[in-house]
Design an enzyme around this catalytic site. Structure first.
Site, short mmCIF file in Angstrom:
data_model
loop_
_atom_site.label_atom_id
_atom_site.label_comp_id
_atom_site.label_asym_id
_atom_site.label_seq_id
_atom_site.Cartn_x
_atom_site.Cartn_y
_atom_site.Cartn_z
N GLU A 261 0.85 -1.20 0.00
CA GLU A 261 0.00 0.00 0.00
C GLU A 261 0.87 1.24 0.00
O GLU A 261 1.84 1.28 0.77
CB GLU A 261 -0.92 0.01 1.23
N HIS A 282 -8.02 1.48 1.11
CA HIS A 282 -7.96 1.33 2.58
C HIS A 282 -8.83 2.40 3.27
O HIS A 282 -8.34 3.15 4.13
CB HIS A 282 -6.51 1.41 3.07
O1 3PG Z 1 -6.57 -0.64 11.41
C1 3PG Z 1 -7.55 0.03 11.10
O2 3PG Z 1 -8.43 0.35 11.91
C2 3PG Z 1 -7.69 0.44 9.68
O3 3PG Z 1 -6.50 0.20 9.03
C3 3PG Z 1 -8.02 1.89 9.54
O4 3PG Z 1 -7.12 2.60 10.27
P1 3PG Z 1 -6.37 3.87 9.66
O5 3PG Z 1 -7.32 4.62 8.82
O6 3PG Z 1 -5.91 4.62 10.84
O7 3PG Z 1 -5.24 3.30 8.94
#
Ligand code: 3PG
Length: 309
Positions: A261, A282
């Protein structure tokens, strides 16, 4: 030097509360400037990250005054938790704060992919009327298979039941008498893959879950089943999945997370031209509402941690 360094995006209201109490550096693009990041964390007592900042190795070594890490999410695979523990650095995930957004993402992608009617905008606007081609399937009466039955999966489970689905789950970490099993029938992974019309993954990325869904597991699924991965890239073998979709050995897939990613254009090429595939960057856990909940929870936790220190 800042007491608190925030390296990725956070709700501005929560940032404001941190700024009101502590010297806070908020730079949501700092994650992309590793050299500056090392210098910025040198005197920081708290570091706040999402999933892109790698809290390990050089970064931890540079952060000599660090006492806590706030994680604006729940996955901890970007944090060397053992190294933090060894140094007495507390790690605070935003447990529970984005459950609803991920659960809604799973239901939305499951419906979209089973129904298959929502990708015709250009055709319809262009004068086509492909009614028979767009006859899709319902959630009702289908089986939702949840790999992992943690708090996000439980939010998916009752929503799936409300849509008339049968829910099965595989979670070797949960004792057989755990109350979570009220939400789903306890089955083996093989059983789940064979039974389910929708398979949704809800496990962290660990040595035990890496490539948990590969060629063999995909072959065990119903040929018209849907796979949803809003958990972690690396749990699914992406090349095997692309092959299965291209060979029509699977009905569709939604991927919100990837082994690499951001997904590079070169890696993304394997998905080119595949039907009934949803790729998102994501964002399953990030909505307007969850961003506020996650940010508030971490701001409160970091404030409490620093005030008692
Ligand atoms: O682990 C998580 O909760 C998800 O990856 C989303 O978290 P983030 O947007 O902080 O990466």
């Amino acid at each position: 030097m800042a007491d608190i360094v925030i390296t990725e995006f956070m709700d501005e209201g929560a940032v404001g509360r941190l700024k009101a109490r502590f010297d806070t550096l908020y730079d949501p693009a700092l994650v992309d400037r590793p050299d500056e990041l090392g210098a910025a964390v040198a005197g920081a007592r708290a570091l706040v990250v999402r999933n892109r900042t790698q809290v390990r190795g050089d970064l931890l070594a540079a952060a000599t005054a660090l006492t806590c890490v706030g994680r604006l999410g729940v996955g901890l695979d970007n944090i060397d938790v053992d190294a933090c523990r060894a140094r007495g650095i507390a790690v605070y995930p935003a447990t529970g704060a984005n459950d609803l957004s991920v659960a809604e993402y799973v239901m939305a992608t499951a419906m979209t992919l089973l129904r298959g009617a929502f990708f015709a905008t250009a055709d319809v606007a262009g004068g086509a009327w492909p009614r028979q081609k767009l006859i899709g399937r319902e959630l009702a009466g289908k089986t939702m298979g949840l790999v992992g039955l943690g708090s996000i999966a439980r939010e998916v489970a009752w929503r799936a039941q409300a849509f008339g689905m049968n829910v099965v789950a595989y979670d070797p970490m949960l004792m057989a008498d755990h109350p979570a099993w009220q939400f789903a029938r306890n089955v083996s992974l093989d059983g789940l893959l064979t039974l389910s019309d929708v398979v949704s993954l809800h496990v962290p990325l660990t040595d035990a879950t890496r490539n948990m869904i590969g060629t063999g597991q995909l072959a065990a699924m119903k040929p018209d089943a849907i796979l949803i991965n809003a958990a972690r890239g690396g749990v699914v073998d992406e090349a095997a999945l692309a092959d299965a979709l291209r060979g029509k050995r699977l009905g569709g897939a939604a991927l919100d997370v990837f082994a690499e990613e951001p997904l590079s254009a070169a890696e993304g090429k394997r998905f080119e031209g595949i039907d009934n595939l949803i790729l998102t960057p994501h964002v399953a856990g990030v909505t307007v509402e969850s961003n506020v909940r996650v940010s508030d929870l971490i701001a409160d936790t970091v404030i409490a941690h620093l005030e008692k220190a």
